[in-house]
Design a protein around this motif. Structure first.
Motif, short mmCIF file in Angstrom:
data_model
loop_
_atom_site.label_atom_id
_atom_site.label_comp_id
_atom_site.label_asym_id
_atom_site.label_seq_id
_atom_site.Cartn_x
_atom_site.Cartn_y
_atom_site.Cartn_z
N ILE A 13 -6.70 32.24 16.87
CA ILE A 13 -7.61 33.20 16.88
C ILE A 13 -8.59 33.05 17.24
O ILE A 13 -9.28 33.20 18.76
N GLY A 14 -8.99 31.83 17.34
CA GLY A 14 -10.07 31.15 18.43
C GLY A 14 -9.82 30.54 19.81
O GLY A 14 -10.06 31.37 20.90
N SER A 15 -8.34 30.40 19.39
CA SER A 15 -7.58 29.76 21.37
C SER A 15 -7.54 31.48 22.09
O SER A 15 -7.32 31.29 22.89
N GLU A 16 -6.62 32.24 21.09
CA GLU A 16 -6.89 34.28 21.46
C GLU A 16 -7.86 34.43 21.80
O GLU A 16 -8.06 34.88 23.33
N SER A 17 -9.51 34.24 21.14
CA SER A 17 -9.90 34.18 22.05
C SER A 17 -10.64 34.02 23.59
O SER A 17 -11.45 34.08 24.01
N VAL A 18 -10.45 32.53 23.00
CA VAL A 18 -10.62 31.01 23.84
C VAL A 18 -10.00 32.77 25.70
O VAL A 18 -10.80 32.47 26.71
N ALA A 19 -8.90 32.48 25.38
CA ALA A 19 -7.65 33.01 26.59
C ALA A 19 -7.98 34.14 26.97
O ALA A 19 -8.04 34.74 28.37
N PHE A 20 -8.84 35.05 25.88
CA PHE A 20 -8.66 36.44 26.34
C PHE A 20 -10.04 36.77 26.58
O PHE A 20 -9.88 37.81 28.12
N LEU A 86 -21.58 36.91 23.16
CA LEU A 86 -20.58 37.49 22.13
C LEU A 86 -20.44 35.57 21.57
O LEU A 86 -20.32 34.61 21.57
N ILE A 87 -20.41 36.58 20.19
CA ILE A 87 -20.14 34.93 18.97
C ILE A 87 -19.00 35.38 18.44
O ILE A 87 -19.35 36.64 17.76
N ILE A 88 -17.18 35.42 19.02
CA ILE A 88 -16.74 35.26 17.42
C ILE A 88 -16.72 33.89 16.84
O ILE A 88 -15.93 32.83 17.45
N HIS A 89 -16.75 34.23 15.68
CA HIS A 89 -16.35 33.07 14.47
C HIS A 89 -15.18 32.91 13.91
O HIS A 89 -15.14 34.07 13.31
N ALA A 90 -14.18 32.37 13.46
CA ALA A 90 -13.01 32.00 13.52
C ALA A 90 -12.80 31.39 12.78
O ALA A 90 -11.61 30.80 12.54
N ALA A 91 -13.94 30.14 13.00
CA ALA A 91 -13.44 28.98 12.00
C ALA A 91 -13.44 29.15 10.50
O ALA A 91 -14.79 29.58 10.01
N ALA A 92 -12.72 28.79 9.64
CA ALA A 92 -12.43 28.69 8.70
C ALA A 92 -11.44 28.01 7.59
O ALA A 92 -10.53 27.06 7.83
N GLN A 93 -12.31 27.87 6.17
CA GLN A 93 -10.89 27.02 5.16
C GLN A 93 -10.75 27.72 4.73
O GLN A 93 -10.30 29.26 4.28
N VAL A 259 -8.71 40.51 18.96
CA VAL A 259 -8.55 40.12 19.75
C VAL A 259 -9.58 41.19 20.94
O VAL A 259 -10.31 41.32 20.97
N ASN A 260 -8.06 41.86 21.51
CA ASN A 260 -8.25 43.35 21.67
C ASN A 260 -9.77 44.02 21.26
O ASN A 260 -10.34 44.76 21.77
N MET A 261 -9.48 44.11 20.19
CA MET A 261 -10.27 45.01 18.95
C MET A 261 -12.14 44.29 18.70
O MET A 261 -12.08 45.36 18.36
N PHE A 262 -11.31 42.43 19.08
CA PHE A 262 -12.86 42.52 18.85
C PHE A 262 -13.55 43.04 20.42
O PHE A 262 -15.26 43.08 20.39
N HIS A 264 -12.93 45.16 22.11
CA HIS A 264 -13.43 47.13 22.28
C HIS A 264 -14.50 46.79 21.46
O HIS A 264 -15.76 47.45 21.68
N PHE A 265 -14.91 46.24 20.15
CA PHE A 265 -16.14 46.26 19.45
C PHE A 265 -17.61 45.62 20.32
O PHE A 265 -18.83 46.43 20.45
N TYR A 266 -17.20 44.57 21.17
CA TYR A 266 -18.07 44.18 22.26
C TYR A 266 -18.50 45.22 23.01
O TYR A 266 -20.25 44.95 23.03
N GLN A 267 -17.89 45.58 23.46
CA GLN A 267 -18.32 46.70 24.57
C GLN A 267 -19.25 47.64 23.99
O GLN A 267 -19.51 48.31 25.05
N ASN A 268 -18.93 47.90 23.16
CA ASN A 268 -20.27 49.07 21.90
C ASN A 268 -20.41 48.72 20.86
O ASN A 268 -19.82 49.87 19.48
#
Length: 358
Positions: A13-20, A86-93, A259-262, A264-268
């Motif tokens: 998800i992190g790398s997809e977020s970077v690309a997006f 914008l912060i996308i927190h995708a790091a996790a165990q 990430v497209n959901m993210f 859409h949320f970011y914009q509103n």
């Protein structure tokens, strides 16, 4: 300057977020110390993905920081401050099996790491939108007590139940249930993200993912079942199904669609909101159905066996209801179905293994 900050930036998800986000922000900052390799060994190593995004995006800047350590995060937040939008927190165990081995590590990454990120955001970039990738495991094994029916290749919920049409919604209880150690640490993080939105008024959101998948997943036996399943189908490695006769059902969402959901949320943004995020009725399958698809795509028979012991806290049937998100953001919809996603996963793995694809 407009900056997006992504944790777990070398993961799926992190790398997809970077690309997006690369063409939408002046700078994308990635935070990832490849802890996934520690969790899952060579299969989990994300170094290849970090190198890929560094080469692909000239406005990407990588930091090998540990989210458990404030003294490693704070210099990053101090340097960029309010420019972080914008912060996308995708790091996790991400594995409930692995979590039981090292509960301190699991809770440190999932719960303490999330609190660290929230507090750094509140102190240094309080106007930023903060998006957290939670999990359907916050519901524990409550979904297993729904009225389920065993069919030939899958479990399914009884068609008379309200969840039959669209799946499990956000009102499903997260209490009085077994979560697994992983699920419990994600509950702690999930609630804290909500609280920073509701208490401090920050623009936070929780996305409770089903099975998150896509071609850039470093799938391992303990996490990333579609990617690992496809890898076994390609390489001939043996695959083990844990419990429920292989009829357990998962919904699967392509990393791009999430990430497209993210976006859409970011914009509103709607502070403190919670959304289920998965493939829903659009893209779901049982283990047996996934095996059949992988065999069809690869042209190989999968070597697999059953273990009667299911994973603790695992779901028998889980399909996400995305009605709430689609009502709030009617411009969003899924783009990638299950077959297309699996084909992309196949081609990605084959390419990394140096194999030819048709």
């Amino acid at each position: 300057m407009n900056i997006a900050l992504v944790t777990g930036s070398a993961g799926l998800i992190g790398s997809e977020s970077v690309a997006f986000m690369a063409d939408k922000f002046d700078l994308v900052i990635g935070v990832d110390n490849n802890l996934r390799e520690y969790f899952f060994g060579a299969d989990g190593n994300t170094e290849w993905n970090k190198n890929r995004i560094q080469e692909a995006y000239t406005n990407y800047r990588h930091y090998s920081a540990d989210i458990r350590e404030v003294n490693q995060l704070e210099p990053i937040f101090k340097e960029y401050g309010a420019d972080i939008k914008l912060i996308i927190h995708a790091a996790a165990q991400p594995s409930h099996d692995w979590a039981a081995r090292e509960p301190f590590t699991d809770f440190g990454v999932n719960a303490v790491g999330t609190l660290n990120m929230l507090e750094m955001t509140r102190l240094h970039a309080p106007e930023a939108v903060f998006i957290f990738t939670s999990t359907n495991k916050v519901y524990g094994d409550n979904p297993n007590y729904l009225p389920l029916v065993e069919l030939e290749t899958r479990w399914e919920i009884d068609e008379s139940h309200p969840y039959f049409t669209n799946g499990i919604d956000e009102n499903h209880s997260i209490d009085h249930t077994k979560h697994s150690i992983f699920g419990a640490s994600k509950v702690a993080a999930d609630i804290m993200v909500q609280e920073y939105g509701k208490y401090f008024g920050m623009k936070t959101a929780v996305f409770r993912g089903g099975c998150l998948t896509g071609p850039n997943h470093s799938g391992a036996q303990l996490h990333g079942f579609l990617a690992y399943l496809m890898k076994c189908a390609i390489t001939g490695n043996h695959y083990t199904i844990f419990g429920y006769k292989g009829k357990q059902v998962r919904d699967n969402i392509h990393s791009h669609d999430l990430v497209n959901m993210f976006w859409h949320f970011y914009q509103n943004p709607r502070p403190g909101e919670v959304y289920n995020a998965g493939g829903g009725r659009f893209a779901n399958c049982s283990m047996l159905e996934a095996i059949e698809l992988c065999e069809k795509i690869t042209g190989n028979k999968l070597s697999f066996s059953y273990s009667d012991t299911n994973r603790i806290g695992d779901h028998i049937w889980y399909v996400s209801d995305l009605s709430k998100f689609k009502q709030h953001y009617p411009g969003w919809n899924w783009e990638f179905g299950l077959v297309e996603t699996l084909t992309q996963i196949h081609d990605g793995i084959a390419s990394r293994l140096g194999l030819k694809t048709v």
